[in-house]
Design a protein around this motif. Structure first.
Motif, PDB file in Angstrom:
ATOM      1  N   LYS A 125       0.844  -1.190   0.000  1.00 52.44           N
ATOM      2  CA  LYS A 125       0.000   0.000   0.000  1.00 52.44           C
ATOM      3  C   LYS A 125       0.886   1.250   0.000  1.00 52.44           C
ATOM      4  N   LEU A 126       0.626   2.161  -0.939  1.00 52.61           N
ATOM      5  CA  LEU A 126       1.385   3.402  -1.044  1.00 52.61           C
ATOM      6  C   LEU A 126       0.474   4.596  -0.795  1.00 52.61           C
ATOM      7  N   LEU A 127       0.984   5.594  -0.118  1.00 50.94           N
ATOM      8  CA  LEU A 127       0.287   6.870   0.059  1.00 50.94           C
ATOM      9  C   LEU A 127       0.982   7.909  -0.808  1.00 50.94           C
ATOM     10  N   LEU A 128       0.238   8.512  -1.736  1.00 46.79           N
ATOM     11  CA  LEU A 128       0.770   9.514  -2.660  1.00 46.79           C
ATOM     12  C   LEU A 128       0.225  10.874  -2.248  1.00 46.79           C
ATOM     13  N   VAL A 129       1.126  11.824  -2.005  1.00 43.52           N
ATOM     14  CA  VAL A 129       0.724  13.124  -1.471  1.00 43.52           C
ATOM     15  C   VAL A 129       1.257  14.231  -2.377  1.00 43.52           C
ATOM     16  N   ASP A 130       0.345  15.005  -2.966  1.00 43.34           N
ATOM     17  CA  ASP A 130       0.724  16.132  -3.819  1.00 43.34           C
ATOM     18  C   ASP A 130      -0.483  17.046  -3.953  1.00 43.34           C
ATOM     19  N   ASP A 131      -0.248  18.353  -3.900  1.00 41.61           N
ATOM     20  CA  ASP A 131      -1.382  19.273  -4.036  1.00 41.61           C
ATOM     21  C   ASP A 131      -1.780  19.498  -5.494  1.00 41.61           C
ATOM     22  N   GLU A 132      -0.980  18.985  -6.437  1.00 40.24           N
ATOM     23  CA  GLU A 132      -1.292  19.126  -7.865  1.00 40.24           C
ATOM     24  C   GLU A 132      -1.904  17.831  -8.395  1.00 40.24           C
ATOM     25  N   PRO A 133      -3.183  17.863  -8.833  1.00 41.07           N
ATOM     26  CA  PRO A 133      -3.833  16.653  -9.355  1.00 41.07           C
ATOM     27  C   PRO A 133      -3.071  16.015 -10.515  1.00 41.07           C
ATOM     28  N   ALA A 134      -2.416  16.826 -11.343  1.00 43.12           N
ATOM     29  CA  ALA A 134      -1.697  16.275 -12.491  1.00 43.12           C
ATOM     30  C   ALA A 134      -0.555  15.368 -12.045  1.00 43.12           C
TER      31      ALA A 134
ATOM     32  N   PRO B  38       0.407   2.824   5.460  1.00 45.92           N
ATOM     33  CA  PRO B  38       0.972   2.434   4.159  1.00 45.92           C
ATOM     34  C   PRO B  38       2.391   1.901   4.311  1.00 45.92           C
ATOM     35  N   HIS B  39       2.817   1.132   3.328  1.00 43.85           N
ATOM     36  CA  HIS B  39       4.175   0.599   3.351  1.00 43.85           C
ATOM     37  C   HIS B  39       5.204   1.654   2.958  1.00 43.85           C
ATOM     38  N   LEU B  40       4.769   2.681   2.224  1.00 44.08           N
ATOM     39  CA  LEU B  40       5.679   3.710   1.720  1.00 44.08           C
ATOM     40  C   LEU B  40       4.870   4.962   1.397  1.00 44.08           C
ATOM     41  N   ILE B  41       5.479   6.132   1.581  1.00 45.01           N
ATOM     42  CA  ILE B  41       4.820   7.402   1.272  1.00 45.01           C
ATOM     43  C   ILE B  41       5.658   8.162   0.250  1.00 45.01           C
ATOM     44  N   LEU B  42       5.033   8.599  -0.844  1.00 40.33           N
ATOM     45  CA  LEU B  42       5.645   9.521  -1.794  1.00 40.33           C
ATOM     46  C   LEU B  42       5.063  10.896  -1.502  1.00 40.33           C
TER      47      LEU B  42
ATOM     48  N   ALA C 174       3.338   5.756  15.767  1.00 37.64           N
ATOM     49  CA  ALA C 174       2.509   4.972  14.845  1.00 37.64           C
ATOM     50  C   ALA C 174       2.968   5.082  13.402  1.00 37.64           C
ATOM     51  N   THR C 175       3.720   6.131  13.073  1.00 38.24           N
ATOM     52  CA  THR C 175       4.104   6.359  11.673  1.00 38.24           C
ATOM     53  C   THR C 175       5.604   6.491  11.466  1.00 38.24           C
ATOM     54  N   ALA C 176       6.384   6.476  12.536  1.00 33.94           N
ATOM     55  CA  ALA C 176       7.827   6.725  12.418  1.00 33.94           C
ATOM     56  C   ALA C 176       8.529   5.704  11.530  1.00 33.94           C
ATOM     57  N   HIS C 177       7.982   4.496  11.451  1.00 38.51           N
ATOM     58  CA  HIS C 177       8.642   3.427  10.697  1.00 38.51           C
ATOM     59  C   HIS C 177       8.378   3.486   9.196  1.00 38.51           C
ATOM     60  N   ILE C 178       7.438   4.329   8.741  1.00 37.89           N
ATOM     61  CA  ILE C 178       7.039   4.336   7.332  1.00 37.89           C
ATOM     62  C   ILE C 178       8.067   5.112   6.517  1.00 37.89           C
ATOM     63  N   PRO C 179       8.695   4.506   5.506  1.00 38.18           N
ATOM     64  CA  PRO C 179       9.664   5.232   4.684  1.00 38.18           C
ATOM     65  C   PRO C 179       8.979   6.332   3.868  1.00 38.18           C
ATOM     66  N   VAL C 180       9.682   7.457   3.737  1.00 35.16           N
ATOM     67  CA  VAL C 180       9.169   8.603   2.986  1.00 35.16           C
ATOM     68  C   VAL C 180      10.131   8.931   1.849  1.00 35.16           C
ATOM     69  N   ILE C 181       9.603   8.994   0.623  1.00 39.19           N
ATOM     70  CA  ILE C 181      10.367   9.476  -0.530  1.00 39.19           C
ATOM     71  C   ILE C 181       9.817  10.843  -0.901  1.00 39.19           C
TER      72      ILE C 181
ATOM     73  N   ALA D 299      -3.639  11.882  -1.144  1.00 34.73           N
ATOM     74  CA  ALA D 299      -3.898  13.062  -0.303  1.00 34.73           C
ATOM     75  C   ALA D 299      -3.367  14.285  -1.030  1.00 34.73           C
ATOM     76  N   ARG D 300      -4.131  15.392  -0.918  1.00 38.98           N
ATOM     77  CA  ARG D 300      -3.728  16.626  -1.591  1.00 38.98           C
ATOM     78  C   ARG D 300      -3.245  17.705  -0.618  1.00 38.98           C
ATOM     79  N   ASP D 301      -3.153  17.353   0.652  1.00 39.33           N
ATOM     80  CA  ASP D 301      -2.588  18.299   1.620  1.00 39.33           C
ATOM     81  C   ASP D 301      -1.974  17.523   2.780  1.00 39.33           C
ATOM     82  N   GLY D 302      -1.166  18.211   3.566  1.00 38.69           N
ATOM     83  CA  GLY D 302      -0.429  17.561   4.639  1.00 38.69           C
ATOM     84  C   GLY D 302      -1.295  16.997   5.741  1.00 38.69           C
ATOM     85  N   HIS D 303      -2.373  17.695   6.084  1.00 38.58           N
ATOM     86  CA  HIS D 303      -3.251  17.222   7.156  1.00 38.58           C
ATOM     87  C   HIS D 303      -3.896  15.888   6.783  1.00 38.58           C
ATOM     88  N   LYS D 304      -4.389  15.793   5.553  1.00 32.54           N
ATOM     89  CA  LYS D 304      -5.003  14.539   5.089  1.00 32.54           C
ATOM     90  C   LYS D 304      -3.948  13.428   5.028  1.00 32.54           C
ATOM     91  N   ALA D 305      -2.745  13.798   4.622  1.00 26.93           N
ATOM     92  CA  ALA D 305      -1.675  12.809   4.551  1.00 26.93           C
ATOM     93  C   ALA D 305      -1.366  12.216   5.922  1.00 26.93           C
TER      94      ALA D 305
END
Length: 334
Positions: free
Chosen positions: A12-21, A54-58, A80-87, A39-45
């Motif tokens: 499972k991946l979490l993709l975070v960007d405020d630009e839909p494109a 998620p296993h990984l966050i972009l 709860a989230t410290a272990h999740i890798p962030v790219i 997610a399109r903003d930091g709070h939702k992320a």
């Protein structure tokens, strides 16, 4: 009755960007191999990371309200989230900016404009690292559980194994081991007596002295331990096997099961032998009182060059204050 839909076991991946494109590009690159959250903003992320694990966050760096840097900092301070890798995903190619990202806990950067093959390769590589770490942690748990199983067969206590493992760690550091190697020894040491699983209870729990035949059976437990742990040239199980097989060997060659002497005995086994005996001497058992620390130290010194490696005995005595701190922290409770 309708059949239940098959469970999706893809990472499972979490993709975070405020630009839909940008989210669209990531979705097309990754949707065939992964389950995707958006997610399109930091709070939702932050909320999705806590809830969905998620296993990984972009994570986009430049976002309104909460920036990617702020989101990453928050992720890394929450258990709860410290272990999740962030790219981080960014249009900024400044080395100083990248250094800041690594400082707040990111594992990698992907620069925009996004290249789907690059995105897939980076995600695949980091998920492989996550799986390798999970495998290592699982293997460690198996080793620890086997050590715990051996304790149920013996009259030792769980605290004995904890203490002698920490003593071994301290002595390994004093002997020049790296922190990583000393920690590996800390985790392998609880397996030193796993071979007692193969010794009959009538012998293992006999209150009196063993006769010659019973002692002969008891002396098989190092070899049984080695058989349980199996043949491993390297790694945690290989280290645990060397300790299990060698911790009853003696510096002068009078030990068992192979009668090894001096430096032919693996050093990790020589370390564990000192830690094991010191804790056994200074602990109460149904058949004995606890020795005063001074008497236990005198015994180690008297056996240096006979039972124990003389150099390691002196190093152990040198870290005795730290050893006694461990002993005080992990005391028996009635």
């Amino acid at each position: 009755m309708a059949a239940k839909p098959a469970q999706d076991h893809r990472p499972k991946l979490l993709l975070v960007d405020d630009e839909p494109a940008n989210l669209q590009v990531l979705r097309h690159a990754l949707q065939d191999q992964y389950r995707l959250l958006f997610a399109r903003d930091g709070h939702k992320a932050l909320a999705l990371a806590r809830e969905e694990q998620p296993h990984l966050i972009l994570l986009d760096v430049m976002m309104p309200e909460l920036s990617g840097m702020e989101v990453c900092k928050t992720l890394k301070v929450q258990s709860a989230t410290a272990h999740i890798p962030v790219i981080f995903v960014t249009a900024l190619a400044d080395p100083g900016h990248e250094a800041e990202g690594f400082d707040v806990g990111a594992v990698d950067y992907i620069t925009k404009p996004l290249s789907p093959p690059v995105v897939r390769a980076r995600v695949r590589n980091h998920l492989s690292l996550v799986r390798a770490q999970e495998l290592r942690e699982t293997r460690l748990q198996v080793v620890q559980r086997l050590g715990r199983a051996a304790e149920f067969k013996d009259n030792e206590t769980g605290w004995h194994v904890v203490r002698m493992s920490h003593y071994s760690h301290l002595l390994a550091l004093a002997a020049g081991y790296s922190e990583a190697d000393a920690e590996e020894l800390l985790h392998a040491a609880p397996m030193h007596d796993v071979g007692k699983l193969g010794i009959p209870d009538a012998i293992l729990q006999k209150p009196g002295k063993l006769d010659e035949q019973e002692w002969s059976v008891m002396q098989r437990h190092p070899q049984i331990g080695a058989e349980i742990l199996g043949e491993h040239a390297t790694g945690l199980l290989g280290l645990a096997r060397r300790i299990a097989l060698g911790h009853h060997e003696k510096w002068d060659g009078s030990g068992y099961p192979e009668g090894l002497a001096g430096e032919s005995i693996p050093e990790e086994a020589r370390i564990v032998a000192i830690a094991d005996v010191f804790d056994a001497l200074t602990s109460v058992r149904p058949y004995k009182r606890a020795w005063p620390v001074e008497d236990a130290v005198a015994h180690l010194r008297s056996q240096a060059g006979k039972h124990f490696d003389p150099r390691l005995v002196e190093l152990f005595i040198g870290v005795l204050p730290a050893v006694l701190e461990v002993r005080a922290r992990f005391q028996e409770t009635d």
